[in-house]
Design an enzyme around this catalytic site. Structure first.
Site, short mmCIF file in Angstrom:
data_model
loop_
_atom_site.label_atom_id
_atom_site.label_comp_id
_atom_site.label_asym_id
_atom_site.label_seq_id
_atom_site.Cartn_x
_atom_site.Cartn_y
_atom_site.Cartn_z
N ASP A 188 0.81 -1.72 0.09
CA ASP A 188 -0.03 0.02 0.22
C ASP A 188 0.53 1.62 -0.16
OD1 ASP A 188 -1.79 -1.92 -0.06
OD2 ASP A 188 -2.75 -0.65 1.43
N CYS A 210 1.02 -8.02 5.25
CA CYS A 210 0.82 -6.28 5.08
C CYS A 210 -0.68 -6.94 4.59
CB CYS A 210 1.73 -5.93 4.22
SG CYS A 210 3.27 -5.83 4.39
N ASP A 211 -0.79 -5.04 4.29
CA ASP A 211 -2.40 -4.45 4.98
C ASP A 211 -3.26 -5.72 4.47
OD1 ASP A 211 -0.09 -2.59 5.30
OD2 ASP A 211 -2.30 -1.11 4.76
N GLU A 253 -6.71 5.08 -0.18
CA GLU A 253 -6.98 5.42 1.42
C GLU A 253 -5.40 6.52 0.87
OE1 GLU A 253 -3.28 2.93 2.26
OE2 GLU A 253 -4.93 1.39 3.67
N SER A 311 -4.93 5.07 5.37
CA SER A 311 -3.56 4.44 5.87
C SER A 311 -4.05 3.98 7.71
CB SER A 311 -2.47 4.58 5.20
OG SER A 311 -1.43 3.99 6.14
#
Length: 611
Positions: free
Chosen positions: A81, A122-123, A491, A517
């Site tokens: 991201d 991760c995200d 984001e 974020s």
């Protein structure tokens, strides 16, 4: 007892062809009949949180096979991201969550795997794998790649901790020279691992501990520390045991839906609120709950946010505290222990590693146990050497931080705030709710009122902020950035970072139907539902309209009378719910397909087939 799923492809005369193909992957006669465990990896060289995972899948595979299982590894995609941020690449981030969930389902069901070890970090990768695990409902253990070490730079004769957000803020701040920005850039992300603060990736990996689907330490043990290897080794052995318990002993208690129950989701959200986790976790927990067929909603999150205090403040809320410090204070089990002391958890429920969460806390909470092993585990320290190699250092602090009054983790009696770290606001601007990370909001602006400055995209908002169009007291409103309107619900880290760089972080608010974020802070209100593209009131706001924000009372109100809003709605219905200004965005067929099925943020932005 349920039969091993894999026997669909490994048993019977008619499966001779399939067995021939299995043999071509290395299986032998003695392997047919063993549980086939999918090692769901997400290695990629694009993402620092995943760059070190290449060999870890095979580490888990070896442990699975030593425990009597058959391991078969495959990979999912993984989007960074931070690299996708600030341009059209961010349109793909949230939709990638659905692709990850689908790809896991496709591979596991196509090959009839019996169980899974999910190696995420991760995200969108952890949420995507979590959605798949609850959709498939076969035994699973999560083990993530771990957080990176915090960056450090010598600044004005002292050592300052850094992370990704510091680099973004400095780059937009004219007070920093090019040389200073370069020094921060080079130091902000020193090692492999997920970004070092309580951003989305680390928040989600912490929540897998609260959900009961990962081992203690999963959310906080540094990617570089040798102690993290134990999590991968144990996961390989544990998953074989869970598979045998289900398929050979008919023990349904080991299934993810038996572990990640409504109470477990409440525990996870309670943890999230207490540690000031990323607002994205709301989106992902709502989506995961739907996969588990659990009726966990924004109303539940609102209810919990009103009674759970802030017990831990981590970057971006406090720039000097990062995941390495949370681990040093006892990690997620340390926070859960304090929540349990306050009577805010359900601890009678099981985890993958313990009969109940209560028993796990008795063993793993550093304030309850004298176990030398546990205290040593949570004394793991950063190595201070830039590296992309997992388990590459063994440094330790002299002792664990057990101070629950002034340490990194507080007790309820000494909470940073008795009001939670996340809040759901309701009002005529967000009938279905919106989310704010209160842990990152200065007390002076918990109540805020100001004129709306309208932007029809993140890009135009960034230009407006950088060009000085935003003044103290303004409310930046970015719309048509929701799941459908973006599409992809971008984001807004750059707008919040740039407001901070302009000295407006405590003087302005930002409202959007997009999201933020985990690195965002300030009065940043996202997930406004319904979004503009589906006829939400946010699409009716006009330049200069006054918006009132009242976090203590959980309200957000557009100060425009109902009759005027009705007139505007009729006009917008006639014109179509689309941005007032043309946006130069290339929307691919893949993104259009996502937009056509995407639901609102209040439902986790999951897909729904048209009626």
């Amino acid at each position: 007892m349920p039969p091993y799923r894999s026997r669909t492809t490994t048993h019977g005369r008619n499966m001779a062809g399939a067995r021939g193909l299995w043999r071509a992957t290395g299986m032998k006669d003695e392997d047919f009949g063993k549980p086939i465990i999918a090692v769901v990896n997400s290695f990629t060289q694009f993402v620092p949180g995943h760059v070190h995972l290449k060999d870890l899948g095979q580490l888990v595979a070896r442990e699975i096979e030593s425990a009597g299982g058959v391991a078969k590894e495959f990979n999912t995609i993984a989007v960074d991201d931070g690299i996708a941020m600030g341009h059209d690449g961010m349109l793909y981030s949230l939709p990638s969550r659905e692709l990850i969930a689908d790809s896991v389902e496709y591979m596991v069901n196509a090959h009839c795997a019996d169980a899974m070890v999910c190696i995420s970090n991760c995200d969108k990768i952890t949420p995507g794998m979590l959605m798949a695990a609850l959709r498939l409902n076969i035994p699973v253990v999560f083990v993530s790649g771990g957080p990176m070490e915090a960056g450090k730079v010598v600044w004005e004769d002292s050592v300052k901790k850094l992370d990704l957000v510091d680099a973004m803020v400095a780059a937009a701040d004219d007070h920093y020279t090019d040389e200073q920005v370069k020094a921060i850039e080079r130091s902000a992300c020193p090692t492999c691992g997920s970004c070092s603060g309580m951003f989305t990736a680390n928040s989600m990996n912490c929540l897998t501990e609260a959900l009961g689907l990962s081992l203690p330490g999963n959310g906080s043990t540094l990617a570089t520390h040798a102690d993290r290897k134990r999590l991968f080794v144990e996961a390989g052995h544990l998953i074989v045991d869970l598979a045998r318990r289900y398929y050979e002993q008919d023990d349904e208690s080991v299934l993810p839906r038996s572990i990640a129950t409504f109470s477990a989701f409440e525990n996870a959200m309670t943890l999230d609120i207490a540690m000031g986790g990323s607002t994205n976790t709301v989106l992902h927990l709502l989506a995961a709950a739907q996969e588990a067929e659990i009726d966990f909603t924004m109303a539940d999150i609102d209810r919990l946010s009103r009674r759970v205090p802030v017990l831990c403040k981590v970057a971006p809320a406090v720039s000097s505290v990062h995941m390495e410090d949370v681990h040093h204070a006892g990690g997620i089990m340390g926070i859960l222990g304090q929540l349990d002391n306050a009577g805010l958890l359900t601890t009678s429920i099981p985890t993958v590693h313990s009969e109940t969460l209560a028993k796990a806390l008795d063993h793993w909470d550093v304030t309850r146990t004298n176990s030398e092993m546990v205290h040593k585990f949570y004394s793991a320290a950063p190595g201070g050497v830039p590296t992309q190699v997992a388990f590459s250092q063994e440094r330790r602090f002299d002792k664990v931080d057990t101070d629950r009054e002034k340490g990194v983790i507080h007790s309820k009696e000494h909470a940073f705030s008795q009001d939670g770290g996340l809040a759901v606001l309701y009002g005529n601007l967000a009938e279905d709710g919106c989310i704010v990370k209160t842990a990152g909001v200065d007390d002076s602006i918990l109540k805020f009122s100001g004129p709306a400055r309208i932007f029809e995209s993140q890009d135009s908002a960034v230009l407006g902020i950088l060009n000085g169009k935003i003044k103290p007291g303004d409310i930046v409103l970015i719309r048509y950035e929701g799941p459908r309107g973006g599409p992809g619900m971008q984001e807004m880290l750059y707008p919040t970072s740039y407001l901070k760089s302009k000295g407006l972080g405590k003087a302005c608010a930002l409202i959007t139907d997009g999201r933020f974020s985990g690195g965002s802070s300030g009065l940043s209100i996202g997930h406004v539902s319904p979004e503009a593209a589906e006829g939400g009131t946010i699409g009716l706001v006009r330049e200069g309209d006054i918006i009132d924000i009242d976090i203590p009372n959980r309200k957000i109100h557009l100060a425009v009378d109902d009759a005027t809003l009705a007139e505007r709605r009729a006009e917008q219905d006639a014109a179509g719910w689309k941005p007032a200004e043309e946006r130069k965005r290339k929307i691919s067929t893949a993104l259009k397909a996502y937009a056509a099925m995407a639901t609102s943020a209040a439902r986790g932005a999951v897909r729904k087939l048209p009626d």
